[in-house]
Write a protein that holds these residues in place. Structure first.
Motif, short mmCIF file in Angstrom:
data_model
loop_
_atom_site.label_atom_id
_atom_site.label_comp_id
_atom_site.label_asym_id
_atom_site.label_seq_id
_atom_site.Cartn_x
_atom_site.Cartn_y
_atom_site.Cartn_z
N ARG A 70 0.86 -1.17 0.00
CA ARG A 70 0.00 0.00 0.00
C ARG A 70 0.90 1.22 0.00
O ARG A 70 1.76 1.38 0.88
CB ARG A 70 -0.89 0.00 1.25
CG ARG A 70 -1.81 1.21 1.36
CD ARG A 70 -2.58 1.15 2.67
NE ARG A 70 -3.56 2.21 2.78
CZ ARG A 70 -4.27 2.46 3.88
NH1 ARG A 70 -4.10 1.71 4.95
NH2 ARG A 70 -5.14 3.46 3.91
N SER A 72 1.97 4.78 0.83
CA SER A 72 1.60 5.69 1.90
C SER A 72 2.02 7.13 1.63
O SER A 72 1.51 8.04 2.27
CB SER A 72 2.22 5.23 3.23
OG SER A 72 1.61 4.04 3.68
N TRP A 162 6.16 2.64 0.71
CA TRP A 162 5.18 1.55 0.69
C TRP A 162 5.23 0.79 2.00
O TRP A 162 6.31 0.50 2.53
CB TRP A 162 5.49 0.58 -0.45
CG TRP A 162 5.16 1.13 -1.81
CD1 TRP A 162 5.89 2.05 -2.53
CD2 TRP A 162 4.02 0.82 -2.60
NE1 TRP A 162 5.27 2.32 -3.71
CE2 TRP A 162 4.12 1.58 -3.79
CE3 TRP A 162 2.93 -0.03 -2.42
CZ2 TRP A 162 3.17 1.51 -4.80
CZ3 TRP A 162 1.98 -0.10 -3.43
CH2 TRP A 162 2.10 0.67 -4.60
N ASP A 180 -2.08 -0.09 9.04
CA ASP A 180 -2.90 1.12 9.17
C ASP A 180 -2.15 2.21 9.94
O ASP A 180 -2.22 3.39 9.59
CB ASP A 180 -4.22 0.79 9.87
CG ASP A 180 -5.17 0.00 8.98
OD1 ASP A 180 -4.93 -0.05 7.75
OD2 ASP A 180 -6.13 -0.58 9.53
N HIS A 183 0.53 3.82 7.74
CA HIS A 183 -0.10 4.73 6.79
C HIS A 183 -0.46 6.05 7.47
O HIS A 183 -0.23 7.13 6.91
CB HIS A 183 -1.34 4.06 6.21
CG HIS A 183 -1.88 4.72 4.99
ND1 HIS A 183 -1.22 4.73 3.77
CD2 HIS A 183 -3.02 5.42 4.79
CE1 HIS A 183 -1.93 5.41 2.89
NE2 HIS A 183 -3.03 5.83 3.46
N ARG A 184 -0.99 5.98 8.69
CA ARG A 184 -1.35 7.20 9.42
C ARG A 184 -0.12 8.04 9.77
O ARG A 184 -0.20 9.26 9.83
CB ARG A 184 -2.12 6.85 10.69
CG ARG A 184 -3.51 6.28 10.43
CD ARG A 184 -4.41 6.43 11.66
NE ARG A 184 -3.80 5.95 12.88
CZ ARG A 184 -3.85 4.69 13.32
NH1 ARG A 184 -4.48 3.78 12.59
NH2 ARG A 184 -3.28 4.34 14.45
N HIS A 187 0.48 10.36 6.90
CA HIS A 187 -0.55 11.38 6.84
C HIS A 187 -0.40 12.37 7.99
O HIS A 187 -0.68 13.55 7.83
CB HIS A 187 -1.93 10.73 6.84
CG HIS A 187 -2.28 10.12 5.53
ND1 HIS A 187 -3.17 10.70 4.66
CD2 HIS A 187 -1.83 8.99 4.92
CE1 HIS A 187 -3.27 9.95 3.57
NE2 HIS A 187 -2.47 8.91 3.70
N VAL A 200 1.12 12.73 0.45
CA VAL A 200 0.50 11.49 0.90
C VAL A 200 -0.32 10.88 -0.20
O VAL A 200 -0.76 11.55 -1.13
CB VAL A 200 -0.35 11.71 2.17
CG1 VAL A 200 0.51 12.20 3.30
CG2 VAL A 200 -1.49 12.68 1.90
#
Length: 201
Positions: A70, A72, A162, A180, A183-184, A187, A200
């Motif tokens: 994913r 990020s 990633w 998760d 990823h945060r 952000h 982001v």
């Protein structure tokens, strides 16, 4: 809690750990009572298939077979040299990282082999300052260093960030929680106004 009594192991490189993950590690622990965490920093990739880490945070998209990734964010890398200098001597990363966008940009800007090689951006920053050398750094690090100025006329290099895990573990609550949280973390940097170093995804 499905994660109570468990340890989450996150493998990454030192730069991403110290810049993005460690400042938010307290939140991960506070939000998940009973969970412990290990951040393993190395330039050598671990085997997610063999459980050497639960998730990995890398500066490139996964190419291996059964890994789930994913995106990020993106890290902006810009060429700098000591303020007022026109020298083409520069400090770069190790030869094993010749393929990276930042090393390709360095060669384009400075037009010769590096005078010195180091193995982290922090070491590069220190060497550039002490040796009067050019370099390509993450933008936010150079912004901390007024003695360095951007080299005009060159587009920055961009590295994708990633978060990756093995597809067989996609339903594991520890893996999902860790992915998760990572990823945060990126952000979170954006929300703090650090637009120049990160966009982001």
């Amino acid at each position: 809690e499905l994660t109570a009594g468990r340890t989450v192991k996150i493998a990454t490189v030192e730069f991403l750990s110290e810049t993005f993950l460690m400042p938010a590690l307290g939140d991960l622990i506070a939000e998940n009572p009973g969970l412990s965490a290990e951040i393993a920093c190395s330039d050598t990739r671990v085997s997610l298939a063999y459980g050497e880490a639960d998730v990995s945070v890398r500066l490139s998209r996964p190419q291996e077979g059964r890994l789930v990734g994913r995106k990020s964010g993106e890290i902006v890398m810009t060429a700098y040299r000591p303020r007022g200098s026109s020298s083409r001597d520069w400090v770069g990363l190790g030869e094993e990282l010749e393929w990276t966008p930042e090393m390709r940009l360095s060669k384009e800007v400075f037009g010769r082999a590096p005078l010195m090689r180091v193995h982290s951006f922090r070491a590069m920053q220190a060497a550039a300052l002490s040796g009067g050398l050019g370099c390509v750094l993450p933008a936010h690090m150079a912004e901390e260093t007024p003695e360095l100025e951007p080299v005009a006329g060159y587009a920055p290099a961009v590295r994708e960030v990633w978060v990756i895990y093995h597809e067989t573990r996609k339903m594991d609550p520890v893996v999902r929680l860790a992915a998760d949280w990572v990823h945060r973390c990126f952000h979170r940097g954006q929300h703090q106004g650090e637009d120049s170093r990160l966009s982001v995804a």
